[in-house]
Design an enzyme around this catalytic site. Structure first.
Site, PDB file in Angstrom:
ATOM      1  N   GLY A 150       0.891  -1.327  -0.095  1.00 25.44           N
ATOM      2  CA  GLY A 150      -0.086  -0.019   0.186  1.00 25.44           C
ATOM      3  C   GLY A 150       0.797   1.198  -0.016  1.00 25.44           C
ATOM      4  O   GLY A 150       1.922   1.252  -0.482  1.00 25.44           O
ATOM      5  N   LEU A 151       0.410   2.494   0.414  1.00 23.16           N
ATOM      6  CA  LEU A 151       1.131   3.714   0.544  1.00 23.16           C
ATOM      7  C   LEU A 151       2.562   3.402   1.202  1.00 23.16           C
ATOM      8  O   LEU A 151       3.506   3.836   0.777  1.00 23.16           O
ATOM      9  CB  LEU A 151       0.417   4.725   0.944  1.00 23.16           C
ATOM     10  CG  LEU A 151      -0.919   5.304  -0.022  1.00 23.16           C
ATOM     11  CD1 LEU A 151      -1.592   6.323   0.453  1.00 23.16           C
ATOM     12  CD2 LEU A 151      -0.390   5.667  -1.445  1.00 23.16           C
ATOM     13  N   ALA A 152       2.347   2.889   2.203  1.00 22.62           N
ATOM     14  CA  ALA A 152       3.468   2.773   3.113  1.00 22.62           C
ATOM     15  C   ALA A 152       4.585   1.843   2.773  1.00 22.62           C
ATOM     16  O   ALA A 152       5.856   2.127   2.412  1.00 22.62           O
ATOM     17  CB  ALA A 152       2.936   2.335   4.526  1.00 22.62           C
ATOM     18  N   SER A 207     -17.197   9.604   0.959  1.00 24.89           N
ATOM     19  CA  SER A 207     -16.286  10.653   1.565  1.00 24.89           C
ATOM     20  C   SER A 207     -16.913  11.727   2.455  1.00 24.89           C
ATOM     21  O   SER A 207     -18.025  12.198   2.202  1.00 24.89           O
ATOM     22  CB  SER A 207     -15.563  11.500   0.483  1.00 24.89           C
ATOM     23  OG  SER A 207     -15.024  12.601   0.808  1.00 24.89           O
ATOM     24  N   ARG A 261     -14.815  13.316  13.016  1.00 24.37           N
ATOM     25  CA  ARG A 261     -15.457  11.794  13.038  1.00 24.37           C
ATOM     26  C   ARG A 261     -16.050  11.177  14.178  1.00 24.37           C
ATOM     27  O   ARG A 261     -17.221  10.542  13.882  1.00 24.37           O
ATOM     28  CB  ARG A 261     -14.441  10.885  12.422  1.00 24.37           C
ATOM     29  CG  ARG A 261     -14.286  11.466  10.775  1.00 24.37           C
ATOM     30  CD  ARG A 261     -12.978  10.543  10.422  1.00 24.37           C
ATOM     31  NE  ARG A 261     -12.889  11.157   9.081  1.00 24.37           N
ATOM     32  CZ  ARG A 261     -12.096  10.371   8.193  1.00 24.37           C
ATOM     33  NH1 ARG A 261     -11.144   9.338   8.632  1.00 24.37           N
ATOM     34  NH2 ARG A 261     -11.622  10.879   6.917  1.00 24.37           N
ATOM     35  N   HIS A 293     -13.743   1.888  10.107  1.00 22.16           N
ATOM     36  CA  HIS A 293     -13.181   2.450   8.894  1.00 22.16           C
ATOM     37  C   HIS A 293     -11.420   2.342   9.161  1.00 22.16           C
ATOM     38  O   HIS A 293     -10.877   2.151   8.140  1.00 22.16           O
ATOM     39  CB  HIS A 293     -13.540   4.042   8.820  1.00 22.16           C
ATOM     40  CG  HIS A 293     -12.913   4.551   7.830  1.00 22.16           C
ATOM     41  ND1 HIS A 293     -12.852   4.353   6.445  1.00 22.16           N
ATOM     42  CD2 HIS A 293     -11.973   5.895   7.830  1.00 22.16           C
ATOM     43  CE1 HIS A 293     -12.043   4.931   5.536  1.00 22.16           C
ATOM     44  NE2 HIS A 293     -11.508   5.961   6.464  1.00 22.16           N
ATOM     45  N   GLU A 330      -0.642   2.354   8.522  1.00 19.30           N
ATOM     46  CA  GLU A 330      -1.667   2.060   9.474  1.00 19.30           C
ATOM     47  C   GLU A 330      -1.255   0.898  10.535  1.00 19.30           C
ATOM     48  O   GLU A 330      -1.893   0.494  11.685  1.00 19.30           O
ATOM     49  CB  GLU A 330      -2.928   1.702   8.523  1.00 19.30           C
ATOM     50  CG  GLU A 330      -4.143   1.495   9.637  1.00 19.30           C
ATOM     51  CD  GLU A 330      -5.426   1.364   8.976  1.00 19.30           C
ATOM     52  OE1 GLU A 330      -5.551   1.316   7.683  1.00 19.30           O
ATOM     53  OE2 GLU A 330      -6.591   1.050   9.566  1.00 19.30           O
TER      54      GLU A 330
END
Lengths: 255, 639
Positions: free
Chosen positions: B44-46, B286, B332, B403, B427
């Protein structure tokens, strides 16, 4: 949960294939009590739940985000890549698109470059190989200049975004009578060519990616436009024209 | 003797810590880098950004993912955007403000030094991504556009339509594939990591299962990086992808990595509600929708009228009523909890009563349908495709869903866990978001860790540790592989009566009801007992057809659920011990008279770090005390 929810009875004809070497065959399943609010994959989940309870092998298929963005799901539904709805991946297809008593034929992508691994699962690693051949701007991580030092017209930025929306699912290849990967390849080429820093290696990029694509056994484009119609993200056929221009430039430069 | 928690926060003023630390980190000379092998699990991004950056530096990288391609990691589904302190709009943003907002938004349960570094490198991330060709939204002048997101008072969010995660991930993926082409990254797709291998106390390899052939493989390295995402799927229904799981992180925990704040989970307020029993996952929309949508429920309990038939004066716009200054844009955790309070009072809407309305009629009247379509068209379309209802004609129904998980493996300032050589990014670690993550900050953290932190700190690790050569014949690999195989054989031998999904659904229900948006002592204790019972039942009665060789989807799921059944219990324990409310963790025993989360800084201004003590022993809770020297501790107020 919508006000119009109904329950469907369906006849499924699903391609079952043990592994790469198995010949494979269609197997019939009857499904009852399928909610019109369920997604297509949830309908297959229901079938699999029954199969597992009976100790049978469930239908294997790729899926992950179930939000239409990861590009994992990939099925021919009644002969159409991702089923009957335009701009919709299989995971976002809902059972309200079908009618009580329908027969639904479900098959894997059919392409020499995407061999079947089991049932509806195929090997699409050929797409990664095309990207590895040149689908990037060659910049290392580090001190890139301030992002606003290179203005890009909104028109170019929007064109890049549209091309970059490709999810790499392979529907374009599956839908094409020649199993061509030109829509996929061209989308990346034209995305990167919209940026000044992407121009530097644009011709070489096109040349390398097209060569890789050809070597992997994908077919040629003969302008059927089936790819564009099947694409769940609406990738434009004009990207292919753009790719051809870049490719020609490369040839002129002798690359 | 348990592990020692040394956060390794550098000395000096917060603005100088990272610069000084980078200078102090020892360098590996370019010719020597090729002698080091690094395993990166997750793309993923990381993981993607780490693999690419480390390979560019010259390390030999082995990259592993569960998908058929690294491009499909779940970062791809992030919609809204990525924060950075560029201050392009000249509206008062700065590194300091982003830092301050993130510490406060996290309800003072994150490490100041880490958060400051995150804010510092946020600007480099945008520069890097633009250089890669990420098509961020731009204004007509050709410059980058920004928007305000998730209640931030400044416009610091960069975005690429509603597909920001996808575009950032494809950027990292492209960089990775460039290194694959150069032979600096070896790519292993469709692999599930099933164990971490330690040699002389250091992380030196992993055991994976090839999910196509079923083969169990051994891989060695000089350091292991986990970037395997969060554990939201413990709840069965969440916005996580179907394959997202906690197995790699859980195996590391069992090998000695501390697990920090497992009870810190984020419940996102704007998801499409559950429709029925066969539902497989939840879909997030979103939270930018809250910029224009107004949240309401009927004032009368059990009012089943069509929303359009409920007159204005009979609607309770409860967020605007309770929080006049932030209104619908409260963070949130606050928005989610208030939705739960309304449905608990029997004011929920829709067939299940587990939903509230998000209404665009006023925005459409004010700005016109076209303007709203330009802003949210793709989200409205997605909503209609799933629910068969048009948000242009009637309010959306929304409900909170799991989430993101702020908790994760504990790491020090260098992103190293309590196991030497095991680094954890994105994460999967616990570091930067405290008890509540702000919108558009997950993408920022994943890329900060991978592009800008680990390339510096990993070299320092290599310089400071003697790493003897290790090969796959080492007895530790024999042992780990044997255990993995035995566990798989055990699962396949049970041949009980209940499916894996059935167990997973039961676990999800226990977790959602007791370890969800609102928690108390009695229910947490009950959850622990219930999970233990369910776990015992699972190992007696699960039914998995097929064999260990070849593709076996049910076996793959079972391996994950077996670990969720253990992790769920740790989450409940952690929630039980933290007798305060903070961020996403709401303990009913600790609230203000207005039902707001009440922190207890005296007793809980720390991260709780759990140490595994064996299958039969209770885990031990350690603390890392948090010091707030730059952001004064205040009660969050959004009134």
């Amino acid at each position: 949960m919508s006000a119009k929810e109904e329950m469907l009875t369906l006849n499924l004809k699903i391609w079952r294939q043990e592994d790469r070497n198995d010949k494979g065959r269609f197997v019939d399943y009857k499904m009852e009590g399928v909610s019109t609010d369920s997604s297509f994959l949830e309908m297959i989940d229901m079938l699999n739940d029954e199969l597992v309870k009976e100790g049978k092998d469930p239908v294997s298929f790729d899926h992950d985000c179930r939000e239409g963005i990861c590009g994992s799901c990939a099925m021919m539904v009644n002969g159409q890549a991702h089923g009957p709805n335009a701009l919709t991946t299989t995971c976002q297809l809902h059972m309200r698109s079908f009618t009580d008593g329908d027969t639904i034929v479900i098959e894997p992508w059919r392409s020499r470059a995407f061999p079947v691994l089991k049932d509806l699962k195929t090997d699409r690693s050929a797409f990664d190989k095309i990207i590895a051949a040149g689908g990037y701007i060659s910049v290392n991580t580090g001190n890139a200049q301030d992002a606003n030092n290179l203005p890009v017209s909104k028109e170019n930025a929007d064109l890049a975004m549209d091309a970059a929306s490709c999810i790499g699912c392979g529907a374009c290849v599956a839908a094409c009578p020649n199993a061509s990967a030109m829509l996929f390849t061209s989308a990346k080429i034209s995305q990167l060519a919209q940026f000044p820093q992407g121009q530097v290696e644009a011709a070489e990029r096109a040349s390398n990616m097209v060569r890789e694509m050809d070597e992997l056994g994908f077919g040629n484009c003969t302008n059927h436009a089936e790819c564009e119609a099947a694409c769940p993200k609406g990738i434009d056929l004009r990207n292919i024209a753009h790719m051809n221009r870049e490719f020609l430039k490369a040839k002129v430069k002798g690359k | 003797m348990g592990f020692k928690l040394d956060s390794k926060i550098p000395e000096g003023p917060i603005q100088e810590k990272w610069e000084k630390h980078k200078f102090k980190c020892k360098l590996v000379n370019p010719a020597n880098k090729r002698k080091f092998n690094v395993i990166v699990v997750g793309t993923g991004l990381a993981g993607g950004s780490a693999a690419a950056s480390l390979a560019e530096l010259g390390y030999n990288v082995k990259s592993f993912c569960i998908h058929d391609s690294p491009r499909r990691a779940h970062s791809i589904a992030a919609q809204g955007g990525i924060n950075a302190a560029k201050n392009y709009p000249n509206d008062g943003d700065s590194v300091w403000r982003l830092f301050y907002d993130t510490v406060k938004g996290g309800d003072y349960r994150a490490r100041e030094a880490n958060v400051y570094r995150l804010a510092q490198v946020s600007n480099n991330i945008i520069d890097q991504c633009v250089a890669q060709g990420v098509p961020f939204a731009r204004d007509y002048g050709g410059y980058l556009a920004n928007r305000s997101f998730g209640g931030a008072q400044v416009s610091r969010t960069f975005y690429a339509k509603g597909q920001t995660g996808q575009q950032l991930l494809l950027g990292a993926y492209s960089s990775m594939m460039r290194q694959v082409n150069k032979g600096k990254i070896q790519l292993y797709t469709r692999r599930e990591m099933l164990d971490l291998v330690l040699v002389n106390g250091k992380a030196r390899g992993i055991i994976v299962r090839d999910v196509i052939t079923g083969d169990i493989e051994r891989h060695t390295a000089d350091a292991v990086i986990l970037a395997t995402g969060g554990y939201g799927n413990v709840y069965y229904l969440s916005t996580n992808a179907m394959l997202s799981n906690a197995t790699a992180a859980w195996k590391a925990y069992k090998k000695g990595a501390g697990f920090a704040n497992p009870c810190f989970t984020q419940i996102h307020p704007t998801c499409i509600p559950v429709h029925g029993d066969h539902q497989s996952k939840l879909t997030l929309m979103s939270e930018s929708l809250r910029n224009d949508g107004r949240v309401w429920v009927p004032k009368d309990k059990g009012d089943k009228r069509h929303p359009n038939d409920i007159p204005e004066e009979e609607r309770d716009y409860y967020l605007e009523r309770i929080y006049p200054s932030f209104g619908n844009l409260v963070p949130r955790d606050v928005a989610s909890r208030q939705a739960k309070f309304r449905t608990d009072e029997d004011r929920g809407v829709g067939k299940t009563g587990l939903a509230v309305y998000l209404d665009f009629s006023e925005a459409i009247k004010r700005d016109g349908k076209e303007a709203i379509e330009a802003r949210y068209g793709n989200l409205f379309e997605m909503y209609e495709r799933i629910t068969d209802e048009s948000p242009y004609k009637q309010p959306m129904r929304i409900y909170p869903a799991v989430h993101y998980t702020m908790g994760g493996l504990w790491v020090d300032y260098n992103l190293m866990s309590t196991i030497p050589g095991l680094h954890v990014l994105g994460e999967a670690n616990f570091s930067d978001h405290g008890a509540n993550r702000l919108g558009a900050s997950a993408l920022m953290q994943g890329l900060a860790d991978g592009y800008f932190v680990i390339p510096y700190t990993l070299g320092d690790y290599f310089n400071n540790h003697d790493l003897e050569p290790v090969d796959t014949n080492h007895e530790e690999f024999d042992k780990a592989e044997k255990e993995v195989k035995e566990r798989i054989d055990k699962l396949l031998s049970i041949q009980g009566t209940r499916t894996v999904d059935d167990f997973h659904r039961s676990l999800g229900k226990i977790m959602w009801d007791n370890v969800g948006m609102s928690r108390n002592e009695a229910r947490l204790k009950e959850a622990i007992t219930e999970i233990q019972k369910l776990r015992a039942e699972f190992w007696k009665d699960v039914k998995i057809p097929g064999k260990a060789e070849g593709i076996n989807d049910e076996l793959e799921k079972a391996v994950k659920v077996a670990d969720f059944l253990e992790l769920g219990e740790l989450m409940a324990r952690d929630a039980l011990e933290r007798v305060e409310s903070c961020g996403g963790h709401f303990r009913e025993e600790s609230q203000t008279p207005e039902n707001e989360a009440l922190r207890d800084d005296e007793n809980f201004a720390h991260s709780a770090v759990w140490e595994f003590k064996g299958e039969k022993e209770a885990p031990v809770r350690h603390r890392e005390e948090l010091k707030f020297e730059n952001v004064p501790l205040t009660q969050r107020s959004y009134k």
